[in-house]
Design a protein around this motif. Structure first.
Motif, PDB file in Angstrom:
ATOM      1  N   ARG A 175       0.849  -1.193   0.000  1.00 62.34           N
ATOM      2  CA  ARG A 175       0.000   0.000   0.000  1.00 62.34           C
ATOM      3  C   ARG A 175       0.880   1.237   0.000  1.00 62.34           C
ATOM      4  O   ARG A 175       1.879   1.310   0.728  1.00 62.34           O
ATOM      5  CB  ARG A 175      -0.929   0.044   1.220  1.00 62.34           C
ATOM      6  CG  ARG A 175      -1.938   1.203   1.146  1.00 62.34           C
ATOM      7  CD  ARG A 175      -2.871   1.232   2.329  1.00 62.34           C
ATOM      8  NE  ARG A 175      -2.232   1.789   3.512  1.00 62.34           N
ATOM      9  CZ  ARG A 175      -2.899   2.256   4.578  1.00 62.34           C
ATOM     10  NH1 ARG A 175      -4.224   2.202   4.601  1.00 62.34           N
ATOM     11  NH2 ARG A 175      -2.256   2.743   5.608  1.00 62.34           N
ATOM     12  N   VAL A 176       0.508   2.226  -0.826  1.00 62.32           N
ATOM     13  CA  VAL A 176       1.209   3.509  -0.880  1.00 62.32           C
ATOM     14  C   VAL A 176       0.178   4.609  -0.634  1.00 62.32           C
ATOM     15  O   VAL A 176      -0.867   4.652  -1.295  1.00 62.32           O
ATOM     16  CB  VAL A 176       1.896   3.735  -2.241  1.00 62.32           C
ATOM     17  CG1 VAL A 176       2.670   5.039  -2.224  1.00 62.32           C
ATOM     18  CG2 VAL A 176       2.795   2.561  -2.597  1.00 62.32           C
ATOM     19  N   VAL A 177       0.487   5.492   0.311  1.00 63.88           N
ATOM     20  CA  VAL A 177      -0.406   6.616   0.620  1.00 63.88           C
ATOM     21  C   VAL A 177       0.347   7.915   0.358  1.00 63.88           C
ATOM     22  O   VAL A 177       1.355   8.205   1.007  1.00 63.88           O
ATOM     23  CB  VAL A 177      -0.887   6.572   2.081  1.00 63.88           C
ATOM     24  CG1 VAL A 177      -1.804   7.761   2.364  1.00 63.88           C
ATOM     25  CG2 VAL A 177      -1.617   5.270   2.370  1.00 63.88           C
ATOM     26  N   THR A 178      -0.141   8.685  -0.628  1.00 64.87           N
ATOM     27  CA  THR A 178       0.439   9.995  -0.934  1.00 64.87           C
ATOM     28  C   THR A 178      -0.480  11.087  -0.391  1.00 64.87           C
ATOM     29  O   THR A 178      -1.697  11.026  -0.580  1.00 64.87           O
ATOM     30  CB  THR A 178       0.600  10.188  -2.453  1.00 64.87           C
ATOM     31  OG1 THR A 178      -0.659   9.969  -3.106  1.00 64.87           O
ATOM     32  CG2 THR A 178       1.619   9.204  -3.017  1.00 64.87           C
ATOM     33  N   PRO A 179       0.070  12.095   0.302  1.00 61.65           N
ATOM     34  CA  PRO A 179      -0.759  13.179   0.833  1.00 61.65           C
ATOM     35  C   PRO A 179      -1.236  14.128  -0.264  1.00 61.65           C
ATOM     36  O   PRO A 179      -0.758  14.083  -1.397  1.00 61.65           O
ATOM     37  CB  PRO A 179       0.191  13.888   1.805  1.00 61.65           C
ATOM     38  CG  PRO A 179       1.543  13.605   1.267  1.00 61.65           C
ATOM     39  CD  PRO A 179       1.489  12.247   0.643  1.00 61.65           C
ATOM     40  N   TYR A 180      -2.180  15.002   0.099  1.00 59.46           N
ATOM     41  CA  TYR A 180      -2.787  15.930  -0.858  1.00 59.46           C
ATOM     42  C   TYR A 180      -1.948  17.184  -1.067  1.00 59.46           C
ATOM     43  O   TYR A 180      -2.475  18.297  -1.125  1.00 59.46           O
ATOM     44  CB  TYR A 180      -4.178  16.345  -0.370  1.00 59.46           C
ATOM     45  CG  TYR A 180      -5.251  15.323  -0.602  1.00 59.46           C
ATOM     46  CD1 TYR A 180      -5.946  15.248  -1.804  1.00 59.46           C
ATOM     47  CD2 TYR A 180      -5.567  14.413   0.404  1.00 59.46           C
ATOM     48  CE1 TYR A 180      -6.935  14.298  -1.999  1.00 59.46           C
ATOM     49  CE2 TYR A 180      -6.558  13.463   0.213  1.00 59.46           C
ATOM     50  CZ  TYR A 180      -7.231  13.407  -0.993  1.00 59.46           C
ATOM     51  OH  TYR A 180      -8.204  12.465  -1.180  1.00 59.46           O
ATOM     52  N   ILE A 181      -0.641  17.052  -1.158  1.00 62.47           N
ATOM     53  CA  ILE A 181       0.217  18.226  -1.337  1.00 62.47           C
ATOM     54  C   ILE A 181       1.290  17.879  -2.359  1.00 62.47           C
ATOM     55  O   ILE A 181       1.959  16.848  -2.248  1.00 62.47           O
ATOM     56  CB  ILE A 181       0.886  18.644  -0.009  1.00 62.47           C
ATOM     57  CG1 ILE A 181      -0.163  18.849   1.085  1.00 62.47           C
ATOM     58  CG2 ILE A 181       1.704  19.915  -0.188  1.00 62.47           C
ATOM     59  CD1 ILE A 181       0.422  19.112   2.452  1.00 62.47           C
ATOM     60  N   GLY A 182       1.468  18.728  -3.354  1.00 68.52           N
ATOM     61  CA  GLY A 182       2.483  18.492  -4.367  1.00 68.52           C
ATOM     62  C   GLY A 182       1.889  17.958  -5.651  1.00 68.52           C
ATOM     63  O   GLY A 182       0.745  18.285  -6.011  1.00 68.52           O
ATOM     64  N   THR A 183       2.649  17.118  -6.347  1.00 67.49           N
ATOM     65  CA  THR A 183       2.210  16.643  -7.665  1.00 67.49           C
ATOM     66  C   THR A 183       2.107  15.116  -7.729  1.00 67.49           C
ATOM     67  O   THR A 183       1.023  14.553  -7.637  1.00 67.49           O
ATOM     68  CB  THR A 183       3.181  17.146  -8.749  1.00 67.49           C
ATOM     69  OG1 THR A 183       4.523  16.768  -8.400  1.00 67.49           O
ATOM     70  CG2 THR A 183       3.106  18.648  -8.904  1.00 67.49           C
ATOM     71  N   SER A 184       3.241  14.431  -7.843  1.00 69.88           N
ATOM     72  CA  SER A 184       3.204  12.977  -7.992  1.00 69.88           C
ATOM     73  C   SER A 184       4.538  12.383  -7.553  1.00 69.88           C
ATOM     74  O   SER A 184       5.513  13.090  -7.315  1.00 69.88           O
ATOM     75  CB  SER A 184       2.906  12.587  -9.445  1.00 69.88           C
ATOM     76  OG  SER A 184       3.948  13.031 -10.304  1.00 69.88           O
ATOM     77  N   ILE A 185       4.563  11.055  -7.468  1.00 64.83           N
ATOM     78  CA  ILE A 185       5.755  10.322  -7.059  1.00 64.83           C
ATOM     79  C   ILE A 185       5.947   9.147  -8.006  1.00 64.83           C
ATOM     80  O   ILE A 185       4.970   8.564  -8.476  1.00 64.83           O
ATOM     81  CB  ILE A 185       5.613   9.852  -5.587  1.00 64.83           C
ATOM     82  CG1 ILE A 185       6.966   9.430  -5.006  1.00 64.83           C
ATOM     83  CG2 ILE A 185       4.583   8.745  -5.443  1.00 64.83           C
ATOM     84  CD1 ILE A 185       6.934   9.271  -3.492  1.00 64.83           C
TER      85      ILE A 185
END
Length: 293
Positions: free
Chosen positions: A268-278
């Motif tokens: 599982r990968v969780v990206t926060p709602y800030i920035g663009t992408s990873i």
């Protein structure tokens, strides 16, 4: 050699698969096969490019070596480097080489000019120490047009097996998303529905020494990578700071996770709602298992 064949009847519309898995039983339980598969697409003459040792190599060759590295955390002897070539119009020999810490290893496969099929190094081997970064380098011949490969493979004699989802192809995860990834093979195999990427463990094992390699990171807050067990977080966790790239690990013995037969496993990968992408290059762990009686 073996592969998976799917035969669909001439009725209805279509079918979609998300996971294939097998049990590989070896005489001493210490010689798993590490493989990177897919179709590279045409690689032109006179190219030097790099591929991950494990995972997916579809339609892309990376000229930037760090994105293809996998860090071993158990000593291993790698042998029987193998490649399958499915098209080859290069009229000079091409060479596939193992790499250790960005230096050529001992194994190499010479791919004969204008020849397809399987090529293997049955003589040489590489001794890998814990902490070594390993990958593959392909140098194509200088004349002709192009070459394409579908399998890279090596045997790994060690006390623990490297399990990883990796790709030399760019895949970006956008901000503000919880994404699930198959445990091995292609880290582009992502889904918002965890049940579609889960693999069922067929025997007991311990997962430890988690590894993440990031190519780009436009997320301006902490992104978390977690190994999942039965739909819940296991002990292994990597937190990647804002904008950070490169290699990250969880080597804490207390975070090792025990799996039993029938356990469901995935990433599982969780990206926060800030920035663009990873962009993920590789995510993996060491699988420790008792030797057979």
């Amino acid at each position: 050699m073996f592969c998976t064949q799917s035969v669909t009847p001439d009725a209805g519309t279509d079918i979609k698969y998300t996971v294939f898995s097998y049990i590989l039983s070896t005489s001493a339980n210490t010689t798993p096969i590490l493989a990177a598969t897919g179709a590279t697409g045409a690689i032109n003459v006179g190219k030097t490019c790099y591929f991950p040792l494990i995972g997916y190599v579809y339609a892309f060759e990376s000229t930037w070596e760090p994105r293809t590295l996998y860090k071993f955390r158990v000593a291993a002897t790698l042998s029987n480097l193998y490649a399958y070539v499915y098209t080859n119009t290069i009229t000079a020999a091409s060479t596939l080489i193992t790499r250790r810490n960005r230096i050529n290893g001992s194994q190499s496969v010479s791919i004969t000019a204008s020849t397809t099929g399987g090529f293997e190094d049955t003589v040489n081997s590489d001794n890998i120490a814990s902490g070594n970064n390993v990958n593959l380098r392909l140098v194509t011949g200088a004349t002709g047009t192009s070459i394409a490969l579908s399998v890279f493979q090596v045997k790994s004699n060690s006390a623990g097996r490297q399990v990883a989802a990796a790709s030399s192809y760019i895949i970006s995860l956008v901000k503000g998303r919880t994404t699930y990834i198959t445990i091995e093979g292609n880290c582009q195999s992502i889904n918002d529905d965890e049940t579609l990427v889960q693999v069922t463990a067929r025997t007991a094992f311990i997962a430890k020494n988690m590894y993440v390699n990031l190519y780009t990171n436009g997320i301006t807050n902490t992104t978390t990578f977690t190994l999942r067990k039965d739909g819940a977080n296991g002990g292994l966790l990597v937190s990647v700071p804002s904008g950070a790239t490169g290699q990250f690990e969880d080597l804490d013995p207390a975070h090792a996770t025990n799996f039993v037969a029938a356990s469901l496993i995935n990433w599982r990968v969780v990206t926060p709602y800030i920035g663009t992408s990873i962009c993920i290059s590789c995510i993996g762990f060491e699988l420790a298992q008792s030797a057979p009686p």
